[in-house]
Design an enzyme around this catalytic site. Structure first.
Site, PDB file in Angstrom:
ATOM      1  N   LYS A  64       0.800  -1.229   0.000  1.00 40.26           N
ATOM      2  CA  LYS A  64       0.000   0.000   0.000  1.00 40.26           C
ATOM      3  C   LYS A  64       0.833   1.281   0.000  1.00 40.26           C
ATOM      4  CE  LYS A  64      -4.398  -1.474   0.280  1.00 40.26           C
ATOM      5  NZ  LYS A  64      -5.480  -1.030  -0.636  1.00 40.26           N
ATOM      6  N   SER A  93       0.822 -10.143  -0.677  1.00 42.67           N
ATOM      7  CA  SER A  93       0.564  -8.702  -0.680  1.00 42.67           C
ATOM      8  C   SER A  93       0.797  -8.012   0.655  1.00 42.67           C
ATOM      9  CB  SER A  93      -0.861  -8.437  -1.155  1.00 42.67           C
ATOM     10  OG  SER A  93      -1.780  -9.160  -0.371  1.00 42.67           O
TER      11      SER A  93
END
Lengths: 326, 326
Positions: B54, B311
């Site tokens: 992110k 992720s």
């Protein structure tokens, strides 16, 4: 005495094993830098194939065995990481491997050997001699004994991590002022110092050990080999050797600046921080160098570029869960 | 509708954020290849700064804000990983950040935001609208709202992972036949597909989701946006969005081949394997793509080169201990 490895033989070993090992990443982390009070460059040998640096030395040693002598296989004794390195290297070369392991070795390490087709013979740490068992098996099989550290090819192979580290620091345009590396038998730390060419670069190399198992620290201070008191214990199963080896001491007395040591509680905290900050699984012995960087950093290393080796990640899930959940 | 990002804008974003993010490693593992029945190339965004991809999108978005408009700061809402990405990017640019987070967000994610100086406002997932709270704060502060996925700069920033992945595969001399990536809002997977230039390369991109939260899979099958039934639950806190976004759907319907889905039990098993085989800490949502590669691999991907994105790795120690210790 066998010929000591040199920077040149380690560079050759690095070329030899390059196709057999992973070039492990070097990572940075702001939170750990802040806690340590230094710029840490963390080399992740826990991400090496088999979960530790040991595949490096094993690959280099086994590649020395002429093809027509490989059928009789290899024998090794090890608490686990060397065991897995030898088993994997043997599998790749199509050789049988027998590993003599202590009955209290972490289950994950025993399972790793078996999965690679290695045969495991367990022994009782307190009552049996692993050396004697291995010797007997070597004779019976006509196999090659693969020592875990006191061998020039093993040391040179482990040193391939240092050659890589030097390449990676060159790419980053930085030179390490210090390197902290765990020391059990001393194969990795001395190979690494040679491979990094630490002396020529003015990089100081420090041995990281558990507090009551600080044979390298005490030996380096005394200028001669000092042995740990028998019966000393630590959670760092991978690095509990009684004293520096013959070859590794001959190298270490020249290569190493000194020793650092941490408590088991500090080892656990380093493992927790590797979990929360680095998202890495590190085993107790593999966290010794990080723990020393965080909790026993030499004054002269403050604010400097410090290489830290995470040497392995083979820890049983139950133990890891207990440590991070604490 | 805002302009959709393209391969070119993603490449530009990758250049823009390069100095702000880590080039995360791509790793291989024989044991996981064998289990999956394919050659897996695993990109470790759990090793990204802040513990997830992110930071990439947040950095790209915040760098668009002119310097003389930065003082009023930014506002974001997020279950945690976007929160930490925005807080870290804001800290680096000297901007204040307010993050609206659900009161049941993992403690490690809330702590991560606060440590970077981010202000946290908690809300009740069931009874309050995070959008309304964020809107109100944006107006009161004159701040910039940083969406978590449906924004061309966010998507392009996340896509920098795809540009890197392409570079890394070039260096390895290999082309990926397939990529499996988790899909929540769809910012990462679509940016990644653009950044990797998947269409041009003939690489098929698959969305990985929890079984009862498979809005992308069902939307791609239906050819239109399908929303999850309300109240569906999964341990994958990071990827529980109700439906594809406007921009991400406009991209995804063109970029993505289809969806894959796994149970929470399979997610847990993937996390265990990441622990034991990769020595990596992966959070539930971050393990979705690996779980799909292991347990829901498309037939056409068998024996092929398959990219897998891990992720994120922001998981509370108690939950991780419970999962690996099971």
């Amino acid at each position: 005495m066998m010929q000591l490895p040199t920077h040149q033989t380690v560079v050759e070993a690095a070329e030899r094993v390059r196709a057999h090992v992973v070039r492990t990443p070097v990572i940075r982390n702001e939170a750990l830098d802040e806690r340590a009070g230094a710029r840490l460059f963390i080399k992740c040998e826990n991400l090496q194939t088999t979960g530790s640096f040991k595949l490096r030395g094993a690959s280099n040693r086994l590649l020395q065995i002429p093809e027509d002598e490989r059928a009789a296989g290899v024998v090794a004794f090890s608490s686990g990481n060397h065991a897995q390195g030898v088993a994997r290297a043997a599998k790749r070369l199509g050789m049988p491997a027998l590993i003599v392991m202590p009955s209290d070795a972490p289950a994950i390490k025993i399972a790793g050997v078996k999965r690679d087709g290695g045969e495991v013979r367990l022994y009782d740490r307190e009552r049996e001699s692993r050396e004697a068992i291995a010797e007997e098996e070597v004779e019976r099989r006509g196999a090659v004994l693969v020592p875990s550290f006191d061998d020039p090819y093993i040391i040179a192979g482990q040193g391939s991590a240092g050659v890589e580290f030097a390449e990676q620091m060159d790419e980053a345009g930085t030179v390490l002022d210090h390197i902290i590396c765990c020391a059990g038998g001393g194969g990795l730390i001395n190979g690494l110092a040679l491979g990094y060419d630490a002396k020529a670069k003015g990089t100081k190399v420090w041995a990281a050990e558990p507090e009551e198992h600080d044979d390298w620290r005490r030996s380096l201070k005394a200028g001669e080999v000092v042995t740990n008191a028998p019966g000393t214990r630590s959670i760092c199963d991978a690095i509990l050797t009684p004293a520096p080896g013959k070859l590794t001491w001959a190298l270490g007395r020249e290569q190493l600046t000194g020793g650092l040591a941490v408590s088991d509680a500090e080892i656990r905290q380093a493992m927790q921080l590797a979990f929360s900050e680095l998202k890495l699984v590190v085993e107790p012995g593999g966290a010794a160098a990080l723990a020393c960087a965080l909790f026993d950093l030499p004054d002269e290393a403050r604010g400097k570029n410090v290489g830290v080796i995470l040497s392995g990640g083979n820890v049983d899930p139950a133990q890891f869960a207990e440590i991070i959940g604490a």
